[in-house]
Design a protein around this motif. Structure first.
Motif, PDB file in Angstrom:
ATOM      1  N   LEU A 272       0.827  -1.207   0.000  1.00 22.24           N
ATOM      2  CA  LEU A 272       0.000   0.000   0.000  1.00 22.24           C
ATOM      3  C   LEU A 272       0.862   1.258   0.000  1.00 22.24           C
ATOM      4  O   LEU A 272       2.030   1.213   0.406  1.00 22.24           O
ATOM      5  CB  LEU A 272      -0.913  -0.016   1.240  1.00 22.24           C
ATOM      6  N   PRO A 273       0.327   2.398  -0.438  1.00 25.27           N
ATOM      7  CA  PRO A 273      -1.061   2.607  -0.888  1.00 25.27           C
ATOM      8  C   PRO A 273      -1.302   2.235  -2.357  1.00 25.27           C
ATOM      9  O   PRO A 273      -2.422   2.364  -2.847  1.00 25.27           O
ATOM     10  CB  PRO A 273      -1.271   4.111  -0.676  1.00 25.27           C
ATOM     11  N   GLU A 274      -0.284   1.790  -3.070  1.00 30.46           N
ATOM     12  CA  GLU A 274      -0.436   1.500  -4.494  1.00 30.46           C
ATOM     13  C   GLU A 274      -1.116   0.159  -4.761  1.00 30.46           C
ATOM     14  O   GLU A 274      -1.440  -0.167  -5.892  1.00 30.46           O
ATOM     15  CB  GLU A 274       0.929   1.525  -5.187  1.00 30.46           C
ATOM     16  N   ASN A 275      -1.304  -0.649  -3.691  1.00 34.83           N
ATOM     17  CA  ASN A 275      -1.993  -1.929  -3.803  1.00 34.83           C
ATOM     18  C   ASN A 275      -1.313  -2.861  -4.809  1.00 34.83           C
ATOM     19  O   ASN A 275      -1.916  -3.291  -5.797  1.00 34.83           O
ATOM     20  CB  ASN A 275      -3.466  -1.719  -4.199  1.00 34.83           C
ATOM     21  N   VAL A 276      -0.052  -3.193  -4.539  1.00 34.54           N
ATOM     22  CA  VAL A 276       0.702  -4.035  -5.475  1.00 34.54           C
ATOM     23  C   VAL A 276       0.877  -5.482  -4.978  1.00 34.54           C
ATOM     24  O   VAL A 276       1.480  -6.292  -5.672  1.00 34.54           O
ATOM     25  CB  VAL A 276       2.099  -3.438  -5.778  1.00 34.54           C
ATOM     26  N   THR A 277       0.342  -5.788  -3.789  1.00 39.40           N
ATOM     27  CA  THR A 277       0.499  -7.150  -3.279  1.00 39.40           C
ATOM     28  C   THR A 277      -0.622  -8.028  -3.828  1.00 39.40           C
ATOM     29  O   THR A 277      -1.790  -7.854  -3.461  1.00 39.40           O
ATOM     30  CB  THR A 277       0.466  -7.197  -1.741  1.00 39.40           C
ATOM     31  N   LEU A 278      -0.258  -8.973  -4.678  1.00 38.40           N
ATOM     32  CA  LEU A 278      -1.250  -9.889  -5.243  1.00 38.40           C
ATOM     33  C   LEU A 278      -1.727 -10.858  -4.160  1.00 38.40           C
ATOM     34  O   LEU A 278      -2.919 -11.029  -3.924  1.00 38.40           O
ATOM     35  CB  LEU A 278      -0.647 -10.654  -6.423  1.00 38.40           C
ATOM     36  N   THR A 279      -0.798 -11.488  -3.503  1.00 40.14           N
ATOM     37  CA  THR A 279      -1.050 -12.362  -2.356  1.00 40.14           C
ATOM     38  C   THR A 279       0.286 -12.574  -1.656  1.00 40.14           C
ATOM     39  O   THR A 279       1.287 -11.971  -2.054  1.00 40.14           O
ATOM     40  CB  THR A 279      -1.674 -13.711  -2.797  1.00 40.14           C
ATOM     41  N   SER A 280       0.304 -13.408  -0.639  1.00 39.07           N
ATOM     42  CA  SER A 280       1.556 -13.731   0.056  1.00 39.07           C
ATOM     43  C   SER A 280       1.555 -15.208   0.427  1.00 39.07           C
ATOM     44  O   SER A 280       0.505 -15.803   0.665  1.00 39.07           O
ATOM     45  CB  SER A 280       1.704 -12.912   1.344  1.00 39.07           C
ATOM     46  N   MET A 281       2.758 -15.779   0.449  1.00 39.63           N
ATOM     47  CA  MET A 281       2.901 -17.145   0.947  1.00 39.63           C
ATOM     48  C   MET A 281       3.169 -17.032   2.436  1.00 39.63           C
ATOM     49  O   MET A 281       4.237 -16.617   2.870  1.00 39.63           O
ATOM     50  CB  MET A 281       4.059 -17.869   0.254  1.00 39.63           C
ATOM     51  N   VAL A 282       2.174 -17.371   3.223  1.00 42.34           N
ATOM     52  CA  VAL A 282       2.278 -17.231   4.665  1.00 42.34           C
ATOM     53  C   VAL A 282       2.946 -18.467   5.256  1.00 42.34           C
ATOM     54  O   VAL A 282       2.545 -19.592   5.001  1.00 42.34           O
ATOM     55  CB  VAL A 282       0.886 -17.042   5.304  1.00 42.34           C
ATOM     56  N   LYS A 283       3.973 -18.214   6.018  1.00 42.02           N
ATOM     57  CA  LYS A 283       4.714 -19.268   6.710  1.00 42.02           C
ATOM     58  C   LYS A 283       4.592 -18.964   8.196  1.00 42.02           C
ATOM     59  O   LYS A 283       5.125 -17.969   8.674  1.00 42.02           O
ATOM     60  CB  LYS A 283       6.172 -19.224   6.240  1.00 42.02           C
ATOM     61  N   ARG A 284       3.879 -19.804   8.923  1.00 38.75           N
ATOM     62  CA  ARG A 284       3.494 -19.468  10.283  1.00 38.75           C
ATOM     63  C   ARG A 284       4.615 -19.688  11.289  1.00 38.75           C
ATOM     64  O   ARG A 284       4.500 -20.481  12.220  1.00 38.75           O
ATOM     65  CB  ARG A 284       2.241 -20.232  10.675  1.00 38.75           C
ATOM     66  N   VAL A 285       5.690 -18.933  11.083  1.00 36.11           N
ATOM     67  CA  VAL A 285       6.797 -18.988  12.038  1.00 36.11           C
ATOM     68  C   VAL A 285       6.315 -18.509  13.400  1.00 36.11           C
ATOM     69  O   VAL A 285       6.723 -19.036  14.444  1.00 36.11           O
ATOM     70  CB  VAL A 285       7.986 -18.128  11.560  1.00 36.11           C
ATOM     71  N   ASP A 286       5.416 -17.528  13.393  1.00 36.95           N
ATOM     72  CA  ASP A 286       4.889 -17.010  14.656  1.00 36.95           C
ATOM     73  C   ASP A 286       4.185 -18.101  15.452  1.00 36.95           C
ATOM     74  O   ASP A 286       4.398 -18.250  16.658  1.00 36.95           O
ATOM     75  CB  ASP A 286       3.949 -15.831  14.399  1.00 36.95           C
ATOM     76  N   LYS A 287       3.370 -18.902  14.775  1.00 37.98           N
ATOM     77  CA  LYS A 287       2.638 -19.985  15.440  1.00 37.98           C
ATOM     78  C   LYS A 287       3.607 -21.054  15.965  1.00 37.98           C
ATOM     79  O   LYS A 287       3.448 -21.560  17.075  1.00 37.98           O
ATOM     80  CB  LYS A 287       1.642 -20.610  14.472  1.00 37.98           C
ATOM     81  N   ALA A 288       4.602 -21.385  15.145  1.00 36.34           N
ATOM     82  CA  ALA A 288       5.577 -22.407  15.547  1.00 36.34           C
ATOM     83  C   ALA A 288       6.364 -21.961  16.778  1.00 36.34           C
ATOM     84  O   ALA A 288       6.560 -22.733  17.733  1.00 36.34           O
ATOM     85  CB  ALA A 288       6.524 -22.708  14.392  1.00 36.34           C
ATOM     86  N   ILE A 289       6.819 -20.707  16.776  1.00 36.83           N
ATOM     87  CA  ILE A 289       7.566 -20.170  17.917  1.00 36.83           C
ATOM     88  C   ILE A 289       6.682 -20.164  19.166  1.00 36.83           C
ATOM     89  O   ILE A 289       7.113 -20.528  20.267  1.00 36.83           O
ATOM     90  CB  ILE A 289       8.078 -18.747  17.611  1.00 36.83           C
ATOM     91  N   TYR A 290       5.443 -19.754  18.986  1.00 40.30           N
ATOM     92  CA  TYR A 290       4.484 -19.728  20.099  1.00 40.30           C
ATOM     93  C   TYR A 290       4.322 -21.136  20.673  1.00 40.30           C
ATOM     94  O   TYR A 290       4.393 -21.349  21.890  1.00 40.30           O
ATOM     95  CB  TYR A 290       3.141 -19.198  19.606  1.00 40.30           C
TER      96      TYR A 290
END
Length: 362
Positions: A272-290
């Motif tokens: 943003l603000p140009e809205n150029v992110t098509l999508t993202s490959m989410v890797k749940r490092v946060d969940k694993a660390i938690y």
């Protein structure tokens, strides 16, 4: 006689004081034990991308902060990070947290593997964790005091490859990697396989920056790819990928609409603000660390284990923000996700596997 009685009385008082002091110390020791249990501490060391890389370092820290919030730990003491600006910082940073008696200390990224291995063997009573690598001894066996957190990055990358293959208008797509390594090859080959599964005519340009903390280089590579006609670039490069976003936003400002696929976190806001992110490959490092932190606090530290998070554990996938993804692409993602989970599709992780995968598509 009086003097003798006084001496006896004084002696009695001294003995009594000693007994009371001993009781006091005993009570204090008990309180100290309780305090130790209640002052659980978890720390992490970033790689050179830094804690605000908008990628896996940041995701890891978010996981620790969430754990702190849920368990009334103070950020900065109960949970803490040390930032590395160069590779030589890894070992001293890890040692600092170990010697400060943190209950679990994480090294974020495969680049810290050798440092984790050395420190784990020097401090066998310490609990350590590493992301994206497996810490082993001289016999190549996992060290018993290290939790190894790994992911099936190729699976999530395949899904965003499906999105890219069904979205491109030029049939030219780019992949920007950080350091050319077995880990990032999983991102690359999974992504290319996803693209080719739905769009065999598409070309995928690939280049590695050689670093995870070089946004200027990431931008230069993106400039080359976009100039060659690519309209979508997947960046698996940590802070280097932020340069890809910069280039995409500048081109969009100039009226040339291009897309970026983010990595590790939902990087919608980064576009943003140009809205150029098509999508993202989410890797749940946060969940694993938690999860590993929680296990450690409960006395169930998974030392010596290789934990692997894939689609079936919701450890990887596409980002929840889908406003720029067509219904056709989302439906295809769901279809391919089921095939990967049930084993109908084995996503390639290496160049050799990718070559075999392409041969089977024909």
């Amino acid at each position: 006689m009086l003097k003798k009685r006084i001496a006896v009385l004084v002696a009695f008082v001294v003995v009594l004081a000693s007994v009371l002091a001993g009781c006091g110390n005993s009570s204090k020791s008990g309180n100290s034990s309780t305090t130790t249990k209640s002052t659980f501490k978890a720390g992490m060391v970033t790689d050179t991308g830094g804690v605000d890389d908008k990628s896996f370092n940041q995701s890891s820290w978010e996981g620790l902060k969430t754990y702190a919030k849920d368990n009334n730990l103070k950020v900065g003491t109960g949970v803490k990070y040390l930032q590395s600006t160069q590779a030589s910082d890894y070992s001293p940073n890890l040692n600092t947290l170990v010697h400060q008696n943190f209950n679990v200390v994480y090294g974020i990224g495969f680049l810290m593997q050798s440092d984790i291995q050395k420190i784990a063997q020097q401090n066998p009573k310490a609990h350590l964790g590493i992301v994206d690598a497996v810490a082993v001894d001289k016999n190549n066996k996992p060290l018993k005091n290290v939790a190894n957190i790994t992911f099936k990055e190729e699976q999530g990358s395949f899904l965003v490859g499906v999105v890219a293959g069904l979205t491109t208008k030029t049939n030219k797509i780019g992949f920007v990697g950080g350091i050319n390594s077995a880990l990032i090859k999983k991102f690359e080959n999974g992504f290319k396989a996803g693209v080719k599964a739905v769009n065999p005519k598409a070309d995928v340009y690939v280049q590695y920056a050689g670093a995870f903390n070089a946004p200027d280089k990431g931008r230069a590579i993106a400039q080359t790819f976009y100039t060659k006609g690519a309209d979508i670039i997947y960046a698996a490069a940590g802070d280097t990928g932020n340069g890809v976003f910069t280039e995409a936003k500048n081109r969009t400002k100039d009226g040339k609409k291009v897309w970026v696929i983010g990595v590790d976190r939902d990087q919608h806001d980064q576009g943003l603000p140009e809205n150029v992110t098509l999508t993202s490959m989410v890797k749940r490092v946060d969940k694993a660390i938690y999860d590993v932190t929680k296990m450690t606090k409960e006395g169930k530290f998974p030392g010596g284990k290789v934990l692997q998070f894939g689609l079936d554990q919701n450890g990887v996938g596409i980002a929840p923000t889908t406003e720029n993804v067509s219904k056709k692409a989302l439906d295809a993602v769901n279809t391919y996700k089921k095939k990967i989970v049930d084993g109908s599709i084995k996503v390639p992780t290496t160049d050799k596997e990718y070559k075999a995968y392409l041969a089977n598509l024909k």
